[in-house]
Design a protein around this motif. Structure first.
Motif, PDB file in Angstrom:
ATOM      1  N   LYS A   1      44.541  41.300  41.836  1.00 44.47           N
ATOM      2  CA  LYS A   1      44.450  41.745  43.227  1.00 44.47           C
ATOM      3  C   LYS A   1      45.622  42.630  43.622  1.00 44.47           C
TER       4      LYS A   1
ATOM      5  N   ARG B   1      44.244  34.461  49.398  1.00 43.31           N
ATOM      6  CA  ARG B   1      44.072  35.485  48.366  1.00 43.31           C
ATOM      7  C   ARG B   1      43.501  36.790  48.889  1.00 43.31           C
ATOM      8  N   ASN B   2      42.690  36.759  49.941  1.00 51.54           N
ATOM      9  CA  ASN B   2      42.072  37.979  50.441  1.00 51.54           C
ATOM     10  C   ASN B   2      42.821  38.596  51.604  1.00 51.54           C
ATOM     11  N   SER B   3      43.933  37.988  52.011  1.00 52.73           N
ATOM     12  CA  SER B   3      44.658  38.568  53.147  1.00 52.73           C
ATOM     13  C   SER B   3      45.748  39.509  52.687  1.00 52.73           C
TER      14      SER B   3
END
Length: 66
Positions: A35, A64-66
């Motif tokens: 990522k 994890r997606n921020s």
């Protein structure tokens, strides 16, 4: 004799949980690198998921997606 079988089953279960912990920690580390996070951040994720398997993985999945 029966107690030995129960003990063996218990140890087999613990070994499975330990291997699952290792696999999920490696996955979290590699996912963090993929990522685009720094290696230091990925190492913190790895250590967090190794020492606090369930909570560490849940926290990582949230951030994890921020």
């Amino acid at each position: 004799m029966e107690a030995l079988g129960i003990l063996g089953l218990f140890l087999f279960f613990l070994l499975g949980l330990f291997l699952l912990n290792i696999v999920t920690s490696i996955w979290a580390y590699r996912d963090s690198i993929r990522k685009g996070n720094s290696k230091e951040y990925a190492l913190i994720v790895l250590i967090g998921t190794l020492f606090f398997p369930l909570i560490g993985l849940i926290v990582y999945l949230f951030i994890r997606n921020s």
